[in-house]
Scaffold this active site. Sequence first.
Site, PDB file in Angstrom:
ATOM      1  N   HIS A 115       1.265  12.075  -8.745  1.00  0.00           N
ATOM      2  CA  HIS A 115       1.993  13.106  -9.499  1.00  0.00           C
ATOM      3  C   HIS A 115       3.233  12.503 -10.175  1.00  0.00           C
ATOM      4  O   HIS A 115       4.343  13.020 -10.043  1.00  0.00           O
ATOM      5  CB  HIS A 115       2.395  14.260  -8.586  1.00  0.00           C
TER       6      HIS A 115
ATOM      7  N   GLU B 263      -1.088  18.220  -2.179  1.00  0.00           N
ATOM      8  CA  GLU B 263      -0.165  17.107  -2.400  1.00  0.00           C
ATOM      9  C   GLU B 263       0.923  17.100  -1.333  1.00  0.00           C
ATOM     10  O   GLU B 263       1.452  18.162  -0.991  1.00  0.00           O
ATOM     11  CB  GLU B 263       0.478  17.223  -3.790  1.00  0.00           C
TER      12      GLU B 263
ATOM     13  N   ASP C  39      -8.295  25.781 -27.059  1.00  0.00           N
ATOM     14  CA  ASP C  39      -7.210  26.614 -26.542  1.00  0.00           C
ATOM     15  C   ASP C  39      -7.353  28.001 -27.138  1.00  0.00           C
ATOM     16  O   ASP C  39      -6.975  28.237 -28.293  1.00  0.00           O
ATOM     17  CB  ASP C  39      -5.843  26.025 -26.898  1.00  0.00           C
TER      18      ASP C  39
ATOM     19  N   ASP D 212      -3.694  12.462 -11.715  1.00  0.00           N
ATOM     20  CA  ASP D 212      -2.295  12.341 -11.286  1.00  0.00           C
ATOM     21  C   ASP D 212      -1.887  13.513 -10.400  1.00  0.00           C
ATOM     22  O   ASP D 212      -0.821  13.488  -9.804  1.00  0.00           O
ATOM     23  CB  ASP D 212      -1.382  12.277 -12.514  1.00  0.00           C
TER      24      ASP D 212
END
Length: 311
Positions: free
Chosen positions: A283, A262, A171, A257
């Site tokens: 999701h 979608e 990160d 997921d």
Amino acid sequence: MPDIVITEFMDAPSVARLAERFDTVYDPGLAERAERIPRLLARARALVVRNRTSVTDELLAEAPRLRIVGRLGVNLDNIDLAAAEARGVTVVPAVGTGDDSVAEYVVAMVLHLLRGAYAATGEVAGGAWPRTRLIGREASGKTLGLVGYGAVARKTAARARALGMTIAAFDPFVPAGDPAWGDATRAETLPALLAAADAVSLHVPLTEATRHLVDAAALSAMRPDAVLINAARGGVVDEAALAGALRAGTIAGAALDVFEVEPLPRSAGAVFADCPNLVLTPHIAGVTEESNARIGAMIANAVISSLEGNA
């Protein structure tokens, strides 16, 4: 005309709290009938959505009295934030309410994909006994690589440590000296993290910089026995490249997921046909009975405060 319009599913107690105080339209199917939403917003002061309602400048123009948009979730890529700000509309996401649910989902998928034995019900019930083929791996002693090291990733890390896993993360927005790193190893580059991890979990938003962050090149940097979990945002993973990597054995398994489109249409889902050790879910990682109640309560509180505090 209603004060509040709720276009996607919300927990019943939170809907009831709003309906007790204000004229409320609750229709969780409105996201699929978007053409009906503008008329309902003509006098509405609050709009509550999840991720399938597009809150565009054009939609906001149909709601001149709107004060607040409550997002039953965290990511805001379905809401035009600049347009909302320009119109004086406050956007409130349910920050933190689904973190535990997502963290549990990720760890569950790591265990499922590494062990590889939990989809054998049909075979065993049918008389097969595939013990040798289903000898899998333990999570203990393995490295979980986290792409992004925000709140959800850190909760995931805590659960994985309890199973004996080592944590590494990439990160660039968390400085090397940040105490958040604790005993996690900070990878200097994404390829370095991918090469070191037994399981990789994504925890980044969808931006121009992260779209297809995990592409064919990134997948080739992973170990062939490694697994990938994406419960962050669709579009971060190149789905066709992932399907190819699973079939070729470039990586050992994956759980998705979230998807670029979608709900995942049959045409797009066909790319995953016959992929080994693959889990697809709709999701749902951040939505449990408990998190749904927390999400609804937070957004209901924000709507009530906005409407009653400025009546």
